[in-house]
Design an enzyme around this catalytic site. Structure first.
Site, short mmCIF file in Angstrom:
data_model
loop_
_atom_site.label_atom_id
_atom_site.label_comp_id
_atom_site.label_asym_id
_atom_site.label_seq_id
_atom_site.Cartn_x
_atom_site.Cartn_y
_atom_site.Cartn_z
N GLU A 48 0.83 -1.20 0.00
CA GLU A 48 0.00 0.00 0.00
C GLU A 48 0.86 1.25 0.00
O GLU A 48 0.40 2.34 0.31
CB GLU A 48 -1.00 0.02 1.15
CG GLU A 48 -0.42 -0.08 2.53
CD GLU A 48 -1.52 -0.11 3.59
OE1 GLU A 48 -1.95 0.96 3.99
OE2 GLU A 48 -1.94 -1.22 4.00
N CYS A 83 -3.28 -4.51 4.21
CA CYS A 83 -2.16 -5.31 4.70
C CYS A 83 -2.10 -6.73 4.13
O CYS A 83 -1.22 -7.50 4.51
CB CYS A 83 -2.19 -5.38 6.23
SG CYS A 83 -1.88 -3.80 7.00
N HIS A 113 -1.46 -12.23 10.83
CA HIS A 113 -1.10 -10.82 10.58
C HIS A 113 -0.90 -10.10 11.91
O HIS A 113 -1.65 -10.32 12.87
CB HIS A 113 -2.19 -10.13 9.76
CG HIS A 113 -1.95 -8.66 9.62
ND1 HIS A 113 -0.80 -8.16 9.05
CD2 HIS A 113 -2.68 -7.57 9.99
CE1 HIS A 113 -0.84 -6.84 9.07
NE2 HIS A 113 -1.97 -6.46 9.65
#
Lengths: 129, 348
Positions: B80, B112, B234
């Site tokens: 990103e 993400c 994550h």
């Protein structure tokens, strides 16, 4: 630097790719049209070693605008294992850490950008091992 | 069999400690550190960006894969923080790695989880027989507004995976994806920093998607948490992956090698891929590894990997993540950090 010039030099800047004279075996970087040793005009591609050592260096306190954020920065002459010498910035270090004879490796970095809206130029710099 | 034939990561050498950021904004460092379970984060050098990190990670993946780069048929960079709004990161990366010109290239973006997006597509391209090898990269020089909660964690780094059918380091056993429209975190076109929905980023976003992707892939693969040696989730902070791991039935021990966020922060698209890279560094042949990403917006991709005997041959062919975390660190104070991250407005 114009876009065509950036584009023409991209392979040697991105991959540290030089040439070897087919007549005398002299290794050249950056690439040339004529061998500086024998005048030969035919070459094979020759990748440069990924590491070298600092021959000499200077600390730059007044640099171009695109390196303002890095001041003071180190500019060094690096000798590779094949004898080729390359002048480049030594990054990720304080000037007091840099000494002649220290080993460096080449890393891929932004060399310059032509302002916030301009093209970004990438290539090699050196980092202390 | 389809899986990973080479993997490689890259982290910048610069760091800033969480207490230096907290002190700058008059916050209690101990409260912040205990709340986030993050001690320090990586900071990109002034000449580092998503493209330079991708090239370095890609070079390390190629060292472990030991293949001719020209055989790679796809290069996908998930991030990103692509340096250009219009012009792909992947073209520079592929040219620098010697992959061009017979290659399909695209830049991916899904907050993400852009890195696992790239892995997902490359895996399926190889599985379909369209490609011999494909390169997927997850990387970011993450943005976090000054004084905001994200500033303590938004970091830089990335990981590259080369997928193929022969000489695998880890075979893909199963995949699963879970996605809904959930506006928990976003950055509008032209905005410099992202915004988030505060506590809304937790239960209806991260936990819901990671949980369902985790449960989904376990069911599809007919496996239980106890069957796995390691799991990676994550890591927006230190707590979230531990909480979701426990909820799914994994122990803290299973999370340890990939739980790298306390030492490097959240590398957004590079977060779970880099956790997987750190886990490969310590894994043994036969180990089962689960990875579940999370991308705001929102979705999760899950992969089950089985490590092969080749891991012992390739592990030392490129720098391991622990070395990058522990060695050659350069600490910045907040002033230098602000300069490095271009948080100071300069005259043109």
């Amino acid at each position: 630097m114009s876009s065509p010039k950036i584009w023409r030099q991209r392979i040697e800047r991105y991959r540290l790719l030089g040439q070897k004279c087919k007549d005398c075996g002299k290794v050249l970087f950056p690439k040339r049209l004529v061998c500086s040793e024998c005048g030969g005009r035919e070459f094979d591609k020759e990748p440069m070693p990924e590491v070298g050592k600092i021959i000499t260096y200077t600390t730059v306190y007044f640099g171009p605008k695109f390196l303002e954020q890095d001041i003071p920065y180190i500019l060094a002459i690096i000798e590779l294992k094949n004898g080729v010498r390359i002048t480049t910035q030594v990054v990720d270090t304080e000037p007091k850490e840099v000494k002649a004879g220290k080993e460096v490796k080449f890393v891929f970095r932004k060399l310059k950008d032509e302002g916030k809206t301009g093209v970004i130029i990438y290539g090699y710099k050196a980092q202390l091992c | 069999m389809v899986g990973i034939v080479g993997y490689g990561s890259y982290l910048p050498r610069y760091r800033i400690k969480v207490e230096d950021i907290a002190n700058q904004w008059g916050r209690d460092p101990d409260v912040i550190k205990k709340g986030l379970l993050v001690n320090e984060k990586t900071v990109p050098g002034t000449d580092e960006d998503t493209i330079t990190i991708s090239v370095e990670a890609g070079r390390n993946a190629l060292k472990r894969a030991g293949i001719n780069p020209k055989l790679i048929g796809s290069v996908y960079v998930g991030s990103e923080s692509h340096p250009y709004a219009v012009k792909p990161s992947g073209t520079v990366v592929a040219e620098a790695l010697g992959i061009t010109p017979e290659v399909h290239i695209a830049d991916f973006e899904f907050a993400c989880k852009a890195g696992t997006e790239a892995m997902w597509v490359v895996y399926n391209e190889v599985k379909s027989g369209e490609l011999q090898y494909g390169l997927a990269i997850g990387t970011d020089t993450s943005q976090g507004a000054p004084g905001g909660a994200l500033e303590y964690t938004a970091s830089a780094g990335g990981t590259a995976f080369i997928f193929g059918k022969e000489n695998l380091v880890a075979e893909v056993i199963e995949t699963y994806s879970y996605t809904t429209d959930t506006p928990d975190f976003w950055r509008r076109e032209g905005a410099y920093y992202p915004r988030h929905g505060g506590r809304f980023t937790g239960e209806p976003a991260y936990f819901k998607h990671v949980y369902n992707a985790g449960i989904g892939v376990l069911k599809k693969a007919n496996l239980k948490p106890q069957d796995f040696t390691y799991a990676v989730f994550h890591m927006p902070n230190g707590k979230f992956p531990q909480t979701i791991g426990k909820k799914l039935g994994f122990t803290k021990k299973q999370l340890v090698p990939g739980w790298i966020v306390p030492y490097m922060g959240n590398t957004y698209s590079g977060s779970s891929p880099t956790g997987l890279s750190a886990t490969f560094d310590v894994s043994k042949p036969g180990d089962l590894i689960l990875i579940v990403s999370f991308g705001s917006g929102a979705g999760s991709d899950a992969f089950v990997f089985k490590v092969t005997e080749r891991i012992d041959e390739v592990r030392d062919l490129a720098p391991k993540l622990k070395e990058m975390l522990d060695e050659n660190k350069i600490y910045l104070d907040y002033g230098k950090y602000a300069k490095f991250r271009e948080k100071i407005i300069m005259n043109e």
